[in-house]
Scaffold this motif. Structure first.
Motif, PDB file in Angstrom:
ATOM      1  N   ALA A 210     103.305  78.570  -9.360  1.00 15.32           N
ATOM      2  CA  ALA A 210     103.998  77.284  -9.491  1.00 15.32           C
ATOM      3  C   ALA A 210     105.138  77.170  -8.491  1.00 15.32           C
ATOM      4  O   ALA A 210     105.322  76.129  -7.842  1.00 15.32           O
ATOM      5  N   HIS A 211     105.926  78.241  -8.337  1.00 17.55           N
ATOM      6  CA  HIS A 211     107.032  78.210  -7.377  1.00 17.55           C
ATOM      7  C   HIS A 211     106.511  78.084  -5.944  1.00 17.55           C
ATOM      8  O   HIS A 211     107.107  77.382  -5.112  1.00 17.55           O
ATOM      9  N   LEU A 212     105.411  78.764  -5.643  1.00 12.60           N
ATOM     10  CA  LEU A 212     104.835  78.658  -4.296  1.00 12.60           C
ATOM     11  C   LEU A 212     104.325  77.248  -4.029  1.00 12.60           C
ATOM     12  O   LEU A 212     104.438  76.735  -2.906  1.00 12.60           O
ATOM     13  N   MET A 213     103.763  76.609  -5.032  1.00 13.20           N
ATOM     14  CA  MET A 213     103.281  75.241  -4.874  1.00 13.20           C
ATOM     15  C   MET A 213     104.418  74.282  -4.502  1.00 13.20           C
ATOM     16  O   MET A 213     104.238  73.355  -3.709  1.00 13.20           O
ATOM     17  N   PHE A 214     105.586  74.542  -5.078  1.00 12.69           N
ATOM     18  CA  PHE A 214     106.727  73.663  -4.807  1.00 12.69           C
ATOM     19  C   PHE A 214     107.541  74.121  -3.600  1.00 12.69           C
ATOM     20  O   PHE A 214     108.533  73.471  -3.235  1.00 12.69           O
ATOM     21  N   GLY A 215     107.159  75.232  -2.974  1.00 12.88           N
ATOM     22  CA  GLY A 215     107.861  75.706  -1.780  1.00 12.88           C
ATOM     23  C   GLY A 215     109.245  76.227  -2.038  1.00 12.88           C
ATOM     24  O   GLY A 215     110.135  76.128  -1.173  1.00 12.88           O
ATOM     25  N   ASP A 216     109.479  76.801  -3.235  1.00 11.82           N
ATOM     26  CA  ASP A 216     110.820  77.283  -3.587  1.00 11.82           C
ATOM     27  C   ASP A 216     111.127  78.666  -3.017  1.00 11.82           C
ATOM     28  O   ASP A 216     112.290  79.064  -2.949  1.00 11.82           O
ATOM     29  N   VAL A 217     110.098  79.416  -2.645  1.00 11.61           N
ATOM     30  CA  VAL A 217     110.283  80.830  -2.318  1.00 11.61           C
ATOM     31  C   VAL A 217     110.883  80.994  -0.927  1.00 11.61           C
ATOM     32  O   VAL A 217     110.437  80.368   0.039  1.00 11.61           O
ATOM     33  N   ASP A 218     111.892  81.841  -0.845  1.00 12.54           N
ATOM     34  CA  ASP A 218     112.494  82.210   0.434  1.00 12.54           C
ATOM     35  C   ASP A 218     112.022  83.636   0.753  1.00 12.54           C
ATOM     36  O   ASP A 218     112.476  84.603   0.136  1.00 12.54           O
ATOM     37  N   TRP A 219     111.107  83.759   1.713  1.00 16.28           N
ATOM     38  CA  TRP A 219     110.525  85.073   1.992  1.00 16.28           C
ATOM     39  C   TRP A 219     111.525  86.045   2.591  1.00 16.28           C
ATOM     40  O   TRP A 219     111.339  87.259   2.481  1.00 16.28           O
ATOM     41  N   SER A 220     112.579  85.543   3.206  1.00 19.74           N
ATOM     42  CA  SER A 220     113.615  86.443   3.709  1.00 19.74           C
ATOM     43  C   SER A 220     114.367  87.117   2.563  1.00 19.74           C
ATOM     44  O   SER A 220     115.025  88.140   2.749  1.00 19.74           O
ATOM     45  N   VAL A 221     114.264  86.534   1.362  1.00 27.68           N
ATOM     46  CA  VAL A 221     114.846  87.137   0.161  1.00 27.68           C
ATOM     47  C   VAL A 221     113.796  87.955  -0.584  1.00 27.68           C
ATOM     48  O   VAL A 221     114.057  89.079  -1.026  1.00 27.68           O
ATOM     49  N   ALA A 222     112.593  87.405  -0.718  1.00 28.61           N
ATOM     50  CA  ALA A 222     111.558  88.057  -1.523  1.00 28.61           C
ATOM     51  C   ALA A 222     111.084  89.377  -0.914  1.00 28.61           C
ATOM     52  O   ALA A 222     110.879  90.360  -1.631  1.00 28.61           O
ATOM     53  N   ILE A 223     110.915  89.423   0.409  1.00 31.31           N
ATOM     54  CA  ILE A 223     110.372  90.628   1.041  1.00 31.31           C
ATOM     55  C   ILE A 223     111.299  91.831   0.887  1.00 31.31           C
ATOM     56  O   ILE A 223     110.844  92.927   0.514  1.00 31.31           O
ATOM     57  N   PRO A 224     112.616  91.705   1.151  1.00 26.82           N
ATOM     58  CA  PRO A 224     113.491  92.872   0.908  1.00 26.82           C
ATOM     59  C   PRO A 224     113.490  93.321  -0.543  1.00 26.82           C
ATOM     60  O   PRO A 224     113.595  94.520  -0.822  1.00 26.82           O
ATOM     61  N   ILE A 225     113.365  92.370  -1.480  1.00 30.88           N
ATOM     62  CA  ILE A 225     113.318  92.751  -2.887  1.00 30.88           C
ATOM     63  C   ILE A 225     112.090  93.614  -3.158  1.00 30.88           C
ATOM     64  O   ILE A 225     112.164  94.657  -3.822  1.00 30.88           O
ATOM     65  N   ILE A 226     110.948  93.198  -2.642  1.00 28.40           N
ATOM     66  CA  ILE A 226     109.716  93.956  -2.851  1.00 28.40           C
ATOM     67  C   ILE A 226     109.812  95.339  -2.212  1.00 28.40           C
ATOM     68  O   ILE A 226     109.496  96.361  -2.841  1.00 28.40           O
ATOM     69  N   LEU A 227     110.269  95.369  -0.960  1.00 26.72           N
ATOM     70  CA  LEU A 227     110.322  96.641  -0.229  1.00 26.72           C
ATOM     71  C   LEU A 227     111.324  97.618  -0.840  1.00 26.72           C
ATOM     72  O   LEU A 227     111.132  98.838  -0.765  1.00 26.72           O
ATOM     73  N   GLY A 228     112.383  97.100  -1.457  1.00 25.33           N
ATOM     74  CA  GLY A 228     113.392  97.980  -2.035  1.00 25.33           C
ATOM     75  C   GLY A 228     113.114  98.377  -3.471  1.00 25.33           C
ATOM     76  O   GLY A 228     113.303  99.534  -3.856  1.00 25.33           O
ATOM     77  N   SER A 229     112.651  97.430  -4.278  1.00 25.89           N
ATOM     78  CA  SER A 229     112.544  97.696  -5.706  1.00 25.89           C
ATOM     79  C   SER A 229     111.346  98.570  -6.070  1.00 25.89           C
ATOM     80  O   SER A 229     111.408  99.302  -7.060  1.00 25.89           O
TER      81      SER A 229
END
Length: 311
Positions: A210-229
Motif C-alpha cells: 500500500a505504501h509503495l502504491m502511494f509512493g511514500d517510501v524513501d529508499w535512501s532511508v529504507a535501504i540503510p535500515i535493511i542493511l543495518g538491522s
C-alpha cells in the motif's frame, strides 16, 4: 548512504534480536525525532524494511516448529486487509501537514500503549514464575500445548494490530504479542514469538504494498535500515543467551513511553522530567512487585544468590 542511520539500524536490530520486540516501535520514532524524517515517510520506509527482514526470522521458527498455524491464519484474516486499510485511512485524510500530524500523534499513542504492554508482559511472566515456584501452577508441558482457537477475538486482534501497523508501523512484536499472551496463556514463549513473527510477514507485506502504491517510501532511508538491522538482529539473537533481556525490555518500556510523549507534542522540559521520574518510580515499583512475590528486590541480587548456591 547515511552512515549514522546505518549504525542506528544495527543498534536497533541488536535490541530486536535480544528482546524479541518489534523494530517499528523503535525505528520509526527514531527516524522522526532524531533524523527529521516526515512521519508518513518514516512509517512507510520502516514497513518496507520490515517486509524484507521478517521472512528470515519466520523461517527459523517454522523450521523449529514453534508456530501455531491455526492462530496465524485467524490473525491474517484480520490483519492483512486492516494493514492495507490503515494506509488508505492515512491518505484519505488528504495530503499535507494534516496527514503527517495525524500519523505522528497516532504513533505517539501507540508507543505509550506498547510501553504499558511491555510492563504487563513483564508482570505476567514474573507471576508465572512465582506460581510455578510455589506449586500453584501446573508444570509447563514438555510438548507444544494444544490450544483451542478463539476465532472472533483472534481476528479482532488481527484487525486492530494490522490497522496500527498500517498507520504507524508499530503493532507486530509489541501489541499483537501482548494480546496473544492474554488470549492464549498456555502458549510457550517461543510459540508466542514464532506465531506473531510468521503472521507479521503477510501483514507488513500488505502494508508495504500500500505504501509503495502511494509512493511514500524513501529508499535512501529504507535501504540503510535493511542493511543495518538484519545483521544487528542476528547479533542480538546470539547475545540473547548471554544477556538478560528483562532489564533491556524494562528500559525500552521507559524509552517508548517518553518517545510517545515527545511525539504527542509534550515540551522537552516535561519529557526530560518524565524520564527521570519514570526511571525512579519504575525501579522502585518493580522492586516492590518482585519483593511482594517472594523474589529479591533487584534482579542482580537473585543472580548473585543463584551463583552462590551453584558454587
Amino acid at each position: 548512504m547515511d552512515l549514522g542511520l546505518l549504525a542506528v539500524a544495527v543498534g536497533i536490530g541488536v535490541v530486536v534480536g535480544l528482546t524479541g520486540m518489534g523494530g517499528g516501535a523503535l525505528m520509526t520514532p527514531t527516524l522522526v525525532l532524531f533524523f527529521g524524517v516526515p512521519p508518513l515517510t518514516a512509517v512507510s520506509s520502516d514497513v518496507v524494511a520490515s517486509a524484507a527482514m521478517k521472512p528470515a526470522g519466520s523461517w527459523v521458527h517454522m523450521r523449529n516448529g514453534t508456530v501455531n498455524w491455526k492462530l496465524v491464519r485467524l490473525l491474517v484474516y484480520g490483519s492483512v486487509p486492516a494493514a492495507f486499510g490503515g494506509v488508505l485511512v492515512a491518505h484519505w485524510m488528504g495530503p499535507g501537514p494534516e496527514v503527517q500530524s495525524f500519523v505522528k500523534h497516532a504513533l505517539g499513542v501507540v508507543l505509550i500503549i506498547a510501553s504499558l504492554g511491555l510492563g504487563v508482559r513483564a508482570y505476567l511472566r514474573l507471576r508465572e514464575r512465582a506460581m510455578a515456584r510455589d506449586g500453584r501452577a501446573a508444570p509447563l508441558p514438555r510438548d507444544r500445548p494444544e490450544v483451542v482457537a478463539r476465532p472472533v477475538p483472534t481476528i479482532i486482534v488481527g484487525v486492530l494490530g494490522g490497522l496500527m501497523v498500517g498507520l504507524t508501523s508499530v503493532g507486530s512484536g509489541s501489541l499483537i504479542i501482548i494480546a496473544l499472551m492474554a488470549l492464549y496463556p498456555a502458549l510457550k514463549a517461543s510459540q508466542l514469538v514464532g506465531t506473531d513473527l510468521v503472521q507479521a510477514v503477510p501483514l507488513v507485506i500488505a502494508a508495504a504494498i500500500a505504501h509503495l502504491m502511494f509512493g511514500d517510501v524513501d529508499w535512501s532511508v529504507a535501504i540503510p535500515i535493511i542493511l543495518g538491522s538484519v545483521p544487528g538482529a542476528y547479533l542480538g539473537a546470539q547475545l540473547s543467551s548471554r544477556i538478560g533481556g528483562g532489564l533491556v525490555r524494562r528500559a525500552l518500556g521507559i524509552i517508548l513511553f517518553v518517545a510517545g510523549l515527545a511525539l504527542l507534542g509534550v515540551s522537552g522540559q516535561w519529557v526530560f522530567i518524565s524520564l527521570g521520574v519514570l526511571i525512579v518510580v519504575s525501579t522502585v515499583a518493580w522492586g516492590w512487585i518482585r519483593h511482594s512475590m517472594g523474589f529479591h528486590f533487584f534482579t542482580f541480587q537473585e543472580r548473585r544468590a543463584e551463583r552462590m548456591e551453584a558454587s
